[in-house]
Design an enzyme around this catalytic site. Structure first.
Site, mmCIF file in Angstrom:
data_model
loop_
_atom_site.group_PDB
_atom_site.id
_atom_site.type_symbol
_atom_site.label_atom_id
_atom_site.label_comp_id
_atom_site.label_asym_id
_atom_site.label_seq_id
_atom_site.Cartn_x
_atom_site.Cartn_y
_atom_site.Cartn_z
ATOM 1 N N LYS A 240 0.094 5.310 -6.131
ATOM 2 C CA LYS A 240 -0.913 5.290 -7.196
ATOM 3 C C LYS A 240 -1.841 6.491 -7.074
ATOM 4 O O LYS A 240 -2.122 7.174 -8.065
ATOM 5 C CB LYS A 240 -1.709 3.997 -7.127
ATOM 6 C CG LYS A 240 -2.872 3.922 -8.111
ATOM 7 C CD LYS A 240 -3.802 2.774 -7.781
ATOM 8 C CE LYS A 240 -4.637 3.076 -6.556
ATOM 9 N NZ LYS A 240 -5.513 1.940 -6.177
ATOM 10 N N GLU B 61 -26.683 14.291 -4.544
ATOM 11 C CA GLU B 61 -28.083 14.457 -4.139
ATOM 12 C C GLU B 61 -29.002 13.481 -4.884
ATOM 13 O O GLU B 61 -30.084 13.140 -4.404
ATOM 14 C CB GLU B 61 -28.557 15.888 -4.368
ATOM 15 C CG GLU B 61 -28.677 16.310 -5.820
ATOM 16 C CD GLU B 61 -29.168 17.748 -5.958
ATOM 17 O OE1 GLU B 61 -30.318 18.016 -5.545
ATOM 18 O OE2 GLU B 61 -28.393 18.582 -6.466
ATOM 19 N N GLU C 154 -6.942 1.502 -13.665
ATOM 20 C CA GLU C 154 -6.433 2.703 -12.992
ATOM 21 C C GLU C 154 -5.180 3.218 -13.675
ATOM 22 O O GLU C 154 -5.055 4.423 -13.947
ATOM 23 C CB GLU C 154 -6.147 2.390 -11.524
ATOM 24 C CG GLU C 154 -7.406 2.257 -10.680
ATOM 25 C CD GLU C 154 -7.147 1.803 -9.262
ATOM 26 O OE1 GLU C 154 -8.038 1.974 -8.427
ATOM 27 O OE2 GLU C 154 -6.045 1.255 -8.987
ATOM 28 N N TYR D 78 -9.032 -3.711 -11.740
ATOM 29 C CA TYR D 78 -8.952 -2.303 -11.338
ATOM 30 C C TYR D 78 -7.538 -1.742 -11.466
ATOM 31 O O TYR D 78 -7.363 -0.564 -11.804
ATOM 32 C CB TYR D 78 -9.521 -2.107 -9.928
ATOM 33 C CG TYR D 78 -8.692 -2.663 -8.798
ATOM 34 C CD1 TYR D 78 -7.738 -1.888 -8.164
ATOM 35 C CD2 TYR D 78 -8.883 -3.964 -8.340
ATOM 36 C CE1 TYR D 78 -6.974 -2.388 -7.126
ATOM 37 C CE2 TYR D 78 -8.135 -4.475 -7.301
ATOM 38 C CZ TYR D 78 -7.179 -3.686 -6.695
ATOM 39 O OH TYR D 78 -6.425 -4.194 -5.669
ATOM 40 N N HIS E 232 -28.120 20.400 -2.226
ATOM 41 C CA HIS E 232 -28.204 20.927 -3.595
ATOM 42 C C HIS E 232 -27.315 22.162 -3.752
ATOM 43 O O HIS E 232 -27.228 22.973 -2.834
ATOM 44 C CB HIS E 232 -29.660 21.290 -3.892
ATOM 45 C CG HIS E 232 -29.890 21.773 -5.283
ATOM 46 N ND1 HIS E 232 -29.893 20.937 -6.373
ATOM 47 C CD2 HIS E 232 -30.097 23.026 -5.761
ATOM 48 C CE1 HIS E 232 -30.112 21.648 -7.467
ATOM 49 N NE2 HIS E 232 -30.242 22.920 -7.124
ATOM 50 N N CYS F 134 0.821 -1.210 0.000
ATOM 51 C CA CYS F 134 0.000 0.000 0.000
ATOM 52 C C CYS F 134 0.856 1.261 0.000
ATOM 53 O O CYS F 134 0.670 2.154 -0.827
ATOM 54 C CB CYS F 134 -0.936 0.008 1.211
ATOM 55 S SG CYS F 134 -1.991 1.459 1.260
ATOM 56 N N CYS G 46 -1.385 1.697 -3.098
ATOM 57 C CA CYS G 46 -2.395 2.752 -2.919
ATOM 58 C C CYS G 46 -1.822 4.158 -2.877
ATOM 59 O O CYS G 46 -2.317 5.063 -3.560
ATOM 60 C CB CYS G 46 -3.179 2.536 -1.622
ATOM 61 S SG CYS G 46 -3.401 0.830 -1.123
#
Length: 452
Positions: free
Chosen positions: A51, A440, A182, A178, A435, A43, A48
């Site tokens: 990256k 939302e 990525e 992934y 909003h 990681c 992670c």
């Protein structure tokens, strides 16, 4: 009673191993941790963290166009890879130092060495010395694998991207998971001409079909040259780079070929099977619900067990291990309803069941909307986002939430709390919308688009 050198010996200095060592030491246990490479594991050092920093760097490319659309008088910049890479590695060095200080401050003995298992209570170090421990925790993680094909060694893996002296002009990325997606987005954003091969019908297998379909469309629209149903037939080193012949009949030479076609647990040559630890088909360590192996004194957590390969899960498993072994409170890790994010462009956030998986279990209502977000639409871009809820017809519980959008990772963390708590569609409906935001839409979808 037999005396041991340590109450706990941890093999592996990634997020899971470091957390287990620190928390166990806080109970008063005598703890050692061995790491053969760099503290921080996949990681922090090659996953992670670097990256995500590369994701941030790659996203600035579109911002110049957007800024002009919003009235700013800016010129396109030039990405300086060596400058970025120098700062990146300095940050990784800093983080490794943090991990070492945390361990040292916790009273954990740090051993910079490869460690293997000699028996149920003995660890052998690279210099052939041994240490005994009442409990041994294996947290050695995993590594990217090259495919079993001729000249596969001409390719690189995600581990190598961060070390490149210069950015390639062109790259072929092989894979549809992934990591492949990525890095396709990252490198394209940094100005590399990216081609991606995936042998399957659609990228991101296992995720919601509608969500992964939109990610695929958006990647291609941005300029990633994605070929589905395609794989590498042959590779050769030639002038100008690596020549690749593909199953779709094309022949192209790329500066680099990156394989993101799977990961393998780091269990080779550790002596695990020799002492009775059961290994699975891919070499993963087989554990029970309490992370215990067939050998009672040996436990394993994180990617090496091939359960859920996510850093926060390894940390959870570490905490549960300490509760079980050092506090005497048997604790299982709940691997159900884990939110996750894929840092493609756009991002995808997901928690719970895909529409396809849910339909196989029970009747469901699908609430879904896709639209152009205000910020990108104003700038003249045609980007689309997706908000999707998979809802049980019987209980009205939200079984799955899927978001494809900028900042989807941030959104899914909060949506994950609601889904984990068992929120119903009506709970979402009762929540007043914030909003104007993209998110939302999660609380304003009134009617199902389909049922099944």
């Amino acid at each position: 009673m037999t005396d041991f050198d340590y109450d706990l010996f941890v093999i592996g200095g990634g997020s899971g191993g470091v957390r287990a060592a620190r928390v166990a030491a806080a109970t008063g246990a005598k703890v050692a941790l061995a790491e053969e490479y760099r503290m921080g594991g996949t990681c922090v050092i090659r996953g992670c963290v670097p990256k995500k920093l590369m994701v941030f760097a790659s996203e600035y490319r579109e911002m110049f166009d957007d800024a002009r659309a919003y009235g700013w008088d800016v010129q396109d910049g030039q990405f300086d890879w060596p400058r970025f890479r120098t700062k990146l590695h300095a940050e990784l060095d800093r983080l490794e130092g943090v991990y070492r200080r945390l361990l040292d401050g916790s009273g954990v003995d740090i051993i910079d060495s490869r460690a293997t298992l000699a028996d149920a209570h003995t660890v052998k170090l690279a210099d052939s010395s041994t240490k005994s421990a009442k409990h041994i925790l294996v947290a050695t993680g995993g590594r990217p694998q090259l495919p079993d094909m001729k000249n596969a060694d001409l390719g690189i893996t995600s581990n190598d991207i961060f070390k490149l002296e210069a950015l390639p002009k062109s790259i072929l990325i092989v894979g549809g998971g992934y990591i492949a997606c990525e890095f396709a987005c990252i490198l394209h954003g940094l100005g590399v001409e990216v081609t991606q091969f995936y042998r399957g019908a659609q990228i991101l297998r296992g995720f919601d079909d509608e969500a992964r379909g939109l990610v695929s469309e958006e990647m291609q629209q941005r300029g990633v040259n994605l070929h589905l149903g395609t794989n590498v037939l042959e590779m050769e080193k030639r002038e100008g780079g690596v020549w690749v012949k593909a199953t779709n009949g094309t022949e192209t030479t790329f500066d680099h070929v990156m394989f993101a076609t799977g990961r393998a647990p780091n269990t080779e040559g550790m002596g695990l099977a020799d002492i009775g630890v059961a290994l699975g088909r891919q070499g993963e360590i087989v554990v029970d619900d309490y992370s215990q192996t067939k050998v009672p004194s040996v436990f394993a957590i994180g990617d090496v067990t091939n359960r859920v390969q996510l850093t926060p899960v390894a940390i959870r498993e570490a905490m549960a291990f300490v509760e079980t072994v050092f506090h005497g409170k048997p604790t299982k890790v709940d691997h159900h309803l884990i939110p996750s994010a894929i840092f493609t462009q756009p991002e995808m956030g997901t928690v719970g069941l895909s529409e396809e998986a849910a339909r196989d279990i029970e009747p469901v209502d699908i609430y879904c909307t896709s639209f152009k977000p205000m910020q990108q639409a104003f700038a003249g871009r045609s980007d689309r986002v997706l908000m999707k809820l998979v809802v049980s017809k019987e209980t009205r519980r939200v079984l799955g939430c899927h978001i494809v959008s900028p900042h989807a990772g941030e959104m899914i963390q909060l949506a994950g709390i609601a889904v984990k708590m068992g929120a119903t569609k009506e709970d979402f409906d009762r929540t007043v919308a914030v909003h104007p935001t993209i998110s939302e839409e999660l609380v304003t979808m009134r009617d199902p688009v389909r049922s099944g």
